[in-house]
Scaffold this motif. Structure first.
Motif, PDB file in Angstrom:
ATOM      1  N   VAL A   1       8.677  13.993  10.153  1.00 42.26           N
ATOM      2  CA  VAL A   1       9.122  13.944   8.874  1.00 42.26           C
ATOM      3  C   VAL A   1      10.506  14.420   8.931  1.00 42.26           C
ATOM      4  O   VAL A   1      11.150  15.328   9.657  1.00 42.26           O
ATOM      5  CB  VAL A   1       8.406  14.778   7.824  1.00 42.26           C
ATOM      6  N   PRO A   2      11.518  14.121   7.871  1.00 34.42           N
ATOM      7  CA  PRO A   2      12.795  14.610   7.927  1.00 34.42           C
ATOM      8  C   PRO A   2      12.985  15.760   7.310  1.00 34.42           C
ATOM      9  O   PRO A   2      12.174  16.421   6.734  1.00 34.42           O
ATOM     10  CB  PRO A   2      13.419  13.520   6.950  1.00 34.42           C
ATOM     11  N   LYS A   3      14.243  16.412   7.722  1.00 36.99           N
ATOM     12  CA  LYS A   3      14.227  17.833   6.861  1.00 36.99           C
ATOM     13  C   LYS A   3      14.140  17.789   5.484  1.00 36.99           C
ATOM     14  O   LYS A   3      13.592  18.681   4.958  1.00 36.99           O
ATOM     15  CB  LYS A   3      15.672  18.438   7.546  1.00 36.99           C
ATOM     16  N   THR A   4      14.802  16.607   4.851  1.00 37.54           N
ATOM     17  CA  THR A   4      14.829  16.382   3.427  1.00 37.54           C
ATOM     18  C   THR A   4      13.721  15.305   3.103  1.00 37.54           C
ATOM     19  O   THR A   4      13.887  14.276   3.885  1.00 37.54           O
ATOM     20  CB  THR A   4      15.904  16.001   2.930  1.00 37.54           C
ATOM     21  N   ARG A   5      12.601  15.746   2.612  1.00 36.40           N
ATOM     22  CA  ARG A   5      11.488  14.815   2.514  1.00 36.40           C
ATOM     23  C   ARG A   5      10.527  14.850   1.199  1.00 36.40           C
ATOM     24  O   ARG A   5      10.741  15.773   0.509  1.00 36.40           O
ATOM     25  CB  ARG A   5      10.696  14.921   3.560  1.00 36.40           C
ATOM     26  N   ILE A   6       9.831  13.808   0.929  1.00 32.82           N
ATOM     27  CA  ILE A   6       8.992  13.776  -0.137  1.00 32.82           C
ATOM     28  C   ILE A   6       7.997  14.739   0.236  1.00 32.82           C
ATOM     29  O   ILE A   6       6.961  14.519   1.380  1.00 32.82           O
ATOM     30  CB  ILE A   6       8.501  12.406  -0.500  1.00 32.82           C
ATOM     31  N   ALA A   7       7.697  15.778  -0.364  1.00 33.59           N
ATOM     32  CA  ALA A   7       6.600  16.674   0.068  1.00 33.59           C
ATOM     33  C   ALA A   7       5.521  16.061  -0.842  1.00 33.59           C
ATOM     34  O   ALA A   7       4.281  16.286  -0.195  1.00 33.59           O
ATOM     35  CB  ALA A   7       6.877  18.079  -0.386  1.00 33.59           C
ATOM     36  N   SER A   8       5.181  15.903  -1.896  1.00 29.49           N
ATOM     37  CA  SER A   8       4.084  15.207  -2.739  1.00 29.49           C
ATOM     38  C   SER A   8       4.521  14.174  -3.851  1.00 29.49           C
ATOM     39  O   SER A   8       5.680  14.413  -4.067  1.00 29.49           O
ATOM     40  CB  SER A   8       3.252  16.212  -3.187  1.00 29.49           C
ATOM     41  N   PHE A   9       3.681  13.536  -4.289  1.00 29.00           N
ATOM     42  CA  PHE A   9       4.066  12.636  -5.492  1.00 29.00           C
ATOM     43  C   PHE A   9       2.697  12.323  -6.238  1.00 29.00           C
ATOM     44  O   PHE A   9       1.474  12.304  -5.656  1.00 29.00           O
ATOM     45  CB  PHE A   9       4.808  11.330  -5.227  1.00 29.00           C
ATOM     46  N   ARG A  10       2.864  12.254  -7.553  1.00 34.71           N
ATOM     47  CA  ARG A  10       2.003  11.890  -8.438  1.00 34.71           C
ATOM     48  C   ARG A  10       2.343  10.508  -9.080  1.00 34.71           C
ATOM     49  O   ARG A  10       3.294  10.182  -9.535  1.00 34.71           O
ATOM     50  CB  ARG A  10       1.699  12.887  -9.712  1.00 34.71           C
ATOM     51  N   LEU A  11       1.168   9.779  -9.303  1.00 37.05           N
ATOM     52  CA  LEU A  11       1.531   8.297 -10.037  1.00 37.05           C
ATOM     53  C   LEU A  11       0.481   8.102 -11.083  1.00 37.05           C
ATOM     54  O   LEU A  11      -0.782   8.384 -11.057  1.00 37.05           O
ATOM     55  CB  LEU A  11       1.074   7.408  -8.925  1.00 37.05           C
ATOM     56  N   ILE A  12       1.024   7.977 -12.225  1.00 34.64           N
ATOM     57  CA  ILE A  12       0.213   7.963 -13.378  1.00 34.64           C
ATOM     58  C   ILE A  12       0.396   6.770 -14.162  1.00 34.64           C
ATOM     59  O   ILE A  12       1.507   6.020 -14.319  1.00 34.64           O
ATOM     60  CB  ILE A  12       0.811   9.040 -14.294  1.00 34.64           C
ATOM     61  N   PRO A  13      -0.886   5.795 -13.690  1.00 32.96           N
ATOM     62  CA  PRO A  13      -0.538   4.451 -14.430  1.00 32.96           C
ATOM     63  C   PRO A  13      -0.548   4.307 -15.889  1.00 32.96           C
ATOM     64  O   PRO A  13      -1.198   5.292 -16.618  1.00 32.96           O
ATOM     65  CB  PRO A  13      -1.805   3.789 -13.911  1.00 32.96           C
ATOM     66  N   ASP A  14       0.414   3.249 -16.560  1.00 34.86           N
ATOM     67  CA  ASP A  14       0.560   3.601 -18.050  1.00 34.86           C
ATOM     68  C   ASP A  14       0.481   1.893 -18.426  1.00 34.86           C
ATOM     69  O   ASP A  14       1.547   1.142 -18.496  1.00 34.86           O
ATOM     70  CB  ASP A  14       1.784   3.789 -18.362  1.00 34.86           C
ATOM     71  N   PRO A  15      -0.845   1.129 -18.454  1.00 36.89           N
ATOM     72  CA  PRO A  15      -0.897   0.085 -18.683  1.00 36.89           C
ATOM     73  C   PRO A  15      -0.373  -0.580 -20.180  1.00 36.89           C
ATOM     74  O   PRO A  15       0.052  -1.770 -20.185  1.00 36.89           O
ATOM     75  CB  PRO A  15      -2.405  -0.410 -18.390  1.00 36.89           C
ATOM     76  N   ASP A  16      -0.574   0.294 -21.063  1.00 39.76           N
ATOM     77  CA  ASP A  16      -0.280   0.202 -22.428  1.00 39.76           C
ATOM     78  C   ASP A  16       1.150  -0.104 -22.546  1.00 39.76           C
ATOM     79  O   ASP A  16       1.751  -0.942 -23.385  1.00 39.76           O
ATOM     80  CB  ASP A  16      -0.524   1.215 -23.224  1.00 39.76           C
TER      81      ASP A  16
END
Length: 583
Positions: free
Chosen positions: A183-198
């Motif tokens: 992994v790079p020194k600057t990196r995505i550590a975690s992420f959340r995905l919230i779907p919004d079909p409306d």
């Protein structure tokens, strides 16, 4: 990277968060059982210390596939192997990942302790760049496991020498994939995905590790290879959020699982600093009166109890295909989902649930943990939240159920209700997008859904019990002295469990109630119980016990080796009939 086909479980273990540079460390490791827990004093963590046996990781030492097959209690176990770092991995950081290790773990790389972890079901990782050296490196893993302590969730692992009742062969030590990631020194550590079909969009929030000055997060979505949206946002401090509009709307629905591909990048001055691929499903969840709505449609949840055991791998499926096949077997029997019971299932199972449009409820392995005081909370909540965070983005997960049947202690001490309340409220705050059941069956304290377990084998008395609910009255409450109904949506989350062992091949076998005398009697009982729940206009689902036999428990619809006991066309017709609550 494409792992060698000779490596067991070679597939990427985290399919919702994939970077290209990774190495699978499954395979043959040195191994030793440490009954006296004296290994540290004996210096077993030193790189030059050899262990006495060999094991095939990621299979637990109790399993046949591990090559060990030791099923007695093990106070602690040791693992050791060497590995080399590719020459082109010189830049960045290297993470050492563990899918799951039961229960308390310490890890050394070249005699440097790189980290400790508590919890037998959640995933964890350690940065190890500071401990590496040129040439071969040595990783050593030490795991302590005591299912009889009352201080750890053990799930359905037997607290007795032998498997008995609904407790089965134990799992000790490593039981999911071990892997390295660049992994790079600057990196995505975690992420959340919230779907919004409306609103035809996806909300993305990410945590970034490292220096973030001048860094932006860029997200690009595609559907079946066609670009359908891109959005960027500057990273402030360690976090960033954005809304990604979608030009095409394809809903993820049970049985019709449309999935988008997603690419996440950290960008600075037009150059990509870090990149990972993922996917998501566009779907909404809503409780509406007594109905459970998915994408605004009332969906009757035809669930089956799945405990995640395998004859040759115990907690670990022998192959990725075996994980997929269990879902396919359930679908073939007319179910559209499962309660993943007394176990946090591995992400690869959830991946297949996402791809096959299969509904699941996430649950922890609380049995064995004493929750009569706040000590239980300290041992439960951190690991539970690690699991919720890891699995948050899977569209197949439609609810959380941290506890199952929170019985009083053997000494008669009652559960600490505040333990359940705090876990429920924390889970709801952590994930406001899904409903939370505090404890399946009993004893409810605070819950979005009121569920009961009912193993009545008489179809007539079973139907009579739920008739008041069908007519708009108060539902049946098990243990009314300990829990009360508060108007929530309602379902029977365990029923059936009909004992059927063809030929009574398992002399120690058991199931619920009196064993039917014929297949025809089984079918009549099954139909009577199931029709009661499908016919009830105020019941949003059921969960049948169970999908397959496990060791001495022979109430599955399939045998332990996944052979059907009954005609699948008949089962699918019974389970798949339109429910009264469905639109």
């Amino acid at each position: 990277m494409t792992p060698s086909p000779s490596i067991p479980r070679p597939e990427h273990p985290r399919p919702q968060f994939v970077r290209p540079s990774w190495i699978n460390l499954n395979g043959e490791w040195q191994f030793e059982i440490d009954h006296s827990r004296s290994g540290k004093e004996r210096g077993l963590h030193a790189p030059g210390a050899s262990l006495g046996r060999h094991i095939l990781v990621p299979f637990c030492p109790e399993s046949k596939l591990s090559g060990i097959g030791h099923t007695d209690f093990m106070a602690a176990v040791w693992y050791k192997r060497s590995f080399a770092i590719p020459a082109d991995w010189e830049s960045g950081e290297i993470l050492l990942h563990f899918g799951a290790v039961d229960y308390e773990t310490e890890v050394w790389v070249n005699d440097v302790s790189v980290g400790k972890h508590r919890g037998g079901y959640s995933s964890f990782s350690f940065p190890i760049g500071h401990a590496l050296r040129d040439g071969d490196n040595v990783v050593t893993v030490y795991a302590v496991d005591d299912v009889r302590s009352g201080l750890q969730p053990r799930g359905k692992q037997s607290g007795s020498y032998r498997s008995q009742g609904c407790d089965y062969t134990r799992t000790t030590g490593i039981w999911q994939t071990v892997w390295l990631e660049l992994v790079p020194k600057t990196r995505i550590a975690s992420f959340r995905l919230i779907p919004d079909p409306d609103n035809d969009s996806l909300h993305v929030s990410a945590v970034v590790e490292g220096r973030t000055d001048g860094i932006s997060l860029r997200c690009a979505a595609s559907f079946e290879g066609k670009s359908v949206g891109e959005q960027s946002a500057r990273v402030g401090s360690r976090s960033v959020s954005l809304t990604l509009p979608l030009s095409e709307k394809h809903l993820w629905h049970p049985g019709a699982p449309a999935l988008y591909d997603l690419r996440l990048e950290l960008v600075k001055d037009g150059e990509t600093v870090d990149a990972a691929t993922s996917y998501f499903g566009l779907r909404s969840l809503r409780l509406d009166g007594m109905a459970f709505r998915i994408n605004d449609r009332s969906v009757f949840q035809r669930l089956v109890l799945d405990q995640g055991f395998y004859p040759d791998g115990i907690y670990t499926a022998p192959t990725d295909e075996a994980l997929k096949r269990d879902i396919e077997l359930s679908l073939a029997a007319g179910f559209n989902g499962a309660r993943l019971h007394e176990k946090m299932f591995e992400p690869r199972f959830l991946y297949w649930a996402d791809r096959l449009g299969y509904l699941v409820w996430g649950e922890h392995a609380n049995w064995g943990l004493d929750i009569t005081s706040s000590v239980g909370l300290a041992r439960f909540l951190p690991e539970w939240l690690e699991g919720v965070e890891r699995d948050y983005n899977h569209p197949s997960i439609v609810g959380w159920c941290p506890f199952n049947e929170t019985w009083d202690s053997s000494k008669g001490t009652r559960q600490d209700n505040e333990v359940l309340r705090i876990v429920y409220e924390t889970t709801r705050a952590f994930d406001p997008t899904r409903p939370v059941i505090d404890t399946s069956g009993n004893f409810h304290v605070a819950t979005d859904i009121f569920d009961v377990h009912d193993y009545d084998q008489n179809a007539e008395t079973f139907r009579a019990r739920y008739q008041p609910l069908a007519e708009g009255g108060e539902p049946w409450v098990s243990f009314p002295d300990r829990q009360s109904y508060g108007g929530q949506p309602y379902f029977v989350s365990e029923y059936g469990g009909i004992w059927w062992d063809p030929g009574q091949a398992n002399e120690q076998g058991w199931g619920y109630g009196e064993r039917p005398k014929s297949v025809e009697e089984f079918m009549t009982r099954y139909e009577g119980l199931t029709n009661t729940l499908l016919d009830n206009p105020n019941m949003f689902g059921f969960c049948y016990t169970q999908l397959y036999d496990i060791e001495q428990e022979v109430n599955g619809l399939y045998t332990y080796d996944r052979q059907p006991k009954f005609d699948l066309a008949w089962l699918k017709a019974v389970n798949g009939r339109r429910a009264a609550i469905e639109d």
